[in-house]
Write an enzyme that holds these catalytic residues in place. Sequence first.
Site, PDB file in Angstrom:
ATOM      1  N   LYS A 178       0.659  -1.179   0.096  1.00  0.00           N
ATOM      2  CA  LYS A 178      -0.100   0.041  -0.011  1.00  0.00           C
ATOM      3  C   LYS A 178       0.786   1.219   0.058  1.00  0.00           C
ATOM      4  O   LYS A 178       2.101   1.139   0.216  1.00  0.00           O
ATOM      5  CB  LYS A 178      -1.005  -0.024   1.192  1.00  0.00           C
ATOM      6  CG  LYS A 178      -1.841  -1.157   1.025  1.00  0.00           C
ATOM      7  CD  LYS A 178      -2.984  -1.174   2.316  1.00  0.00           C
ATOM      8  CE  LYS A 178      -4.141  -2.217   2.139  1.00  0.00           C
ATOM      9  NZ  LYS A 178      -5.060  -2.001   3.378  1.00  0.00           N
ATOM     10  N   TYR A 226     -12.359  -2.321  -3.933  1.00  0.00           N
ATOM     11  CA  TYR A 226     -12.898  -2.540  -2.434  1.00  0.00           C
ATOM     12  C   TYR A 226     -14.449  -2.599  -2.513  1.00  0.00           C
ATOM     13  O   TYR A 226     -15.110  -1.995  -1.432  1.00  0.00           O
ATOM     14  CB  TYR A 226     -12.209  -1.481  -1.408  1.00  0.00           C
ATOM     15  CG  TYR A 226     -10.852  -1.938  -1.110  1.00  0.00           C
ATOM     16  CD1 TYR A 226     -10.742  -3.030  -0.279  1.00  0.00           C
ATOM     17  CD2 TYR A 226      -9.790  -1.139  -1.264  1.00  0.00           C
ATOM     18  CE1 TYR A 226      -9.618  -3.434   0.369  1.00  0.00           C
ATOM     19  CE2 TYR A 226      -8.400  -1.426  -0.721  1.00  0.00           C
ATOM     20  CZ  TYR A 226      -8.462  -2.510   0.013  1.00  0.00           C
ATOM     21  OH  TYR A 226      -7.206  -2.979   0.574  1.00  0.00           O
ATOM     22  N   ASN A 235      -1.953   0.519   6.488  1.00  0.00           N
ATOM     23  CA  ASN A 235      -1.762  -0.836   7.061  1.00  0.00           C
ATOM     24  C   ASN A 235      -0.808  -1.334   6.219  1.00  0.00           C
ATOM     25  O   ASN A 235      -0.864  -2.890   6.550  1.00  0.00           O
ATOM     26  CB  ASN A 235      -2.763  -1.380   7.814  1.00  0.00           C
ATOM     27  CG  ASN A 235      -3.848  -1.961   6.882  1.00  0.00           C
ATOM     28  OD1 ASN A 235      -3.695  -1.557   5.625  1.00  0.00           O
ATOM     29  ND2 ASN A 235      -4.824  -2.630   7.082  1.00  0.00           N
ATOM     30  N   HIS A 290      -2.287  -5.298   1.515  1.00  0.00           N
ATOM     31  CA  HIS A 290      -3.558  -6.122   1.203  1.00  0.00           C
ATOM     32  C   HIS A 290      -3.127  -7.380   0.973  1.00  0.00           C
ATOM     33  O   HIS A 290      -2.077  -7.794  -0.044  1.00  0.00           O
ATOM     34  CB  HIS A 290      -4.208  -5.403   0.108  1.00  0.00           C
ATOM     35  CG  HIS A 290      -5.341  -6.374  -0.326  1.00  0.00           C
ATOM     36  ND1 HIS A 290      -6.512  -6.354   0.397  1.00  0.00           N
ATOM     37  CD2 HIS A 290      -5.231  -7.256  -1.420  1.00  0.00           C
ATOM     38  CE1 HIS A 290      -7.337  -7.045  -0.449  1.00  0.00           C
ATOM     39  NE2 HIS A 290      -6.472  -7.780  -1.391  1.00  0.00           N
ATOM     40  N   GLU A 324      -9.750 -10.949  -7.548  1.00  0.00           N
ATOM     41  CA  GLU A 324      -8.643  -9.575  -7.481  1.00  0.00           C
ATOM     42  C   GLU A 324      -7.620  -9.814  -8.377  1.00  0.00           C
ATOM     43  O   GLU A 324      -6.759  -8.885  -8.959  1.00  0.00           O
ATOM     44  CB  GLU A 324      -8.083  -9.916  -5.986  1.00  0.00           C
ATOM     45  CG  GLU A 324      -9.275  -9.240  -5.099  1.00  0.00           C
ATOM     46  CD  GLU A 324      -8.873  -9.329  -3.557  1.00  0.00           C
ATOM     47  OE1 GLU A 324      -7.964  -9.654  -3.230  1.00  0.00           O
ATOM     48  OE2 GLU A 324      -9.750  -9.034  -2.765  1.00  0.00           O
TER      49      GLU A 324
HETATM   50  P1  RTP Z   1      -7.116  -5.794   3.331  1.00  0.00           P
HETATM   51  O1  RTP Z   1      -8.611  -5.950   2.541  1.00  0.00           O
HETATM   52  O2  RTP Z   1      -6.502  -4.309   2.784  1.00  0.00           O
HETATM   53  O3  RTP Z   1      -6.293  -6.705   2.947  1.00  0.00           O
HETATM   54  O4  RTP Z   1      -7.449  -5.834   4.720  1.00  0.00           O
HETATM   55  P2  RTP Z   1      -8.243  -6.642   5.524  1.00  0.00           P
HETATM   56  O5  RTP Z   1      -8.897  -7.918   4.812  1.00  0.00           O
HETATM   57  O6  RTP Z   1      -7.344  -7.079   6.593  1.00  0.00           O
HETATM   58  O7  RTP Z   1      -9.413  -5.777   6.222  1.00  0.00           O
HETATM   59  P3  RTP Z   1     -10.898  -5.661   5.460  1.00  0.00           P
HETATM   60  O8  RTP Z   1     -12.209  -5.901   6.589  1.00  0.00           O
HETATM   61  O9  RTP Z   1     -11.005  -6.222   4.249  1.00  0.00           O
HETATM   62  O10 RTP Z   1     -10.756  -3.943   5.355  1.00  0.00           O
HETATM   63  C1  RTP Z   1     -10.150  -3.508   4.228  1.00  0.00           C
HETATM   64  C2  RTP Z   1      -9.320  -2.123   4.949  1.00  0.00           C
HETATM   65  O11 RTP Z   1     -10.012  -1.107   5.249  1.00  0.00           O
HETATM   66  C3  RTP Z   1      -9.650  -0.418   6.167  1.00  0.00           C
HETATM   67  N1  RTP Z   1     -10.299  -0.639   7.623  1.00  0.00           N
HETATM   68  N2  RTP Z   1     -10.751   0.226   8.242  1.00  0.00           N
HETATM   69  N3  RTP Z   1     -11.723   1.795  10.453  1.00  0.00           N
HETATM   70  C4  RTP Z   1     -12.271   0.643  10.263  1.00  0.00           C
HETATM   71  O12 RTP Z   1     -12.701   0.017  11.217  1.00  0.00           O
HETATM   72  C5  RTP Z   1     -11.608  -0.133   9.252  1.00  0.00           C
HETATM   73  N4  RTP Z   1     -11.824  -1.516   9.101  1.00  0.00           N
HETATM   74  C6  RTP Z   1     -11.075  -1.703   7.738  1.00  0.00           C
HETATM   75  C7  RTP Z   1      -8.182  -1.147   6.507  1.00  0.00           C
HETATM   76  O13 RTP Z   1      -7.491  -0.350   5.947  1.00  0.00           O
HETATM   77  C8  RTP Z   1      -8.314  -2.493   5.852  1.00  0.00           C
HETATM   78  O14 RTP Z   1      -7.009  -2.911   5.397  1.00  0.00           O
HETATM   79 MG    MG Z   2      -9.837  -7.410   3.014  1.00  0.00          MG
END
Ligand code: RTP
Ligand code: MG
Length: 142
Positions: free
Chosen positions: A11, A51, A114, A117, A128
């Site tokens: 990222k 997303y 973070n 991804h 994806e």
């Molecule tokens: P990613 O898709 O980026 O790999 O991350 P992830 O699966 O660990 O998390 P996901 O639930 O898919 O969420 C995508 C991205 O959105 C942001 N996020 N912010 N503020 C919040 O509560 C929140 N929750 C998620 C994070 O940057 C996350 O990587």
């Molecule tokens: Mg995710």
Amino acid sequence: MAVERTLSIIKPDAVAKNVIGEIIARFEKAGLRVVAAKMQQLSREQAEGFYAEHKERPFFKDLVDFMTSGPVVVQVLEGENAIVQNRELMGATNPKEAAPGTIRADFAESIDANAVHGSDSAASAEREVAYFFAAEEVCARS
Ligand code: RTP
Ligand code: MG
């Protein structure tokens, strides 16, 4: 265990920190191979489409703002159990909760910025990878 492919994005925060190589080294040391890669500045449309599952979530605009704030490195990783293995190497979404030694624990600043991804399931990985790469851009190495 099956050889899988998964989509990884380094990222904008991690690209800005100049730790692309350190992150890719984690994948390689774990036995994953990079089989496609490109650096790209995402448009808002591309980030929103990528997303789309989070479209109704309160953090969606912040997520799109962040993902378009600078270039990213998009890669396909290939290896045994690659989808789960990549998620384990990444660590928890919130770096404060990420296990020591994971990419997010070591390189991420916040839940928004973070570092990486990774696809979260076989269905996501398939969607994806196809979102970013044509079939001929992915080079089998196993
Ligand atoms: P990613 O898709 O980026 O790999 O991350 P992830 O699966 O660990 O998390 P996901 O639930 O898919 O969420 C995508 C991205 O959105 C942001 N996020 N912010 N503020 C919040 O509560 C929140 N929750 C998620 C994070 O940057 C996350 O990587
Ligand atoms: Mg995710």
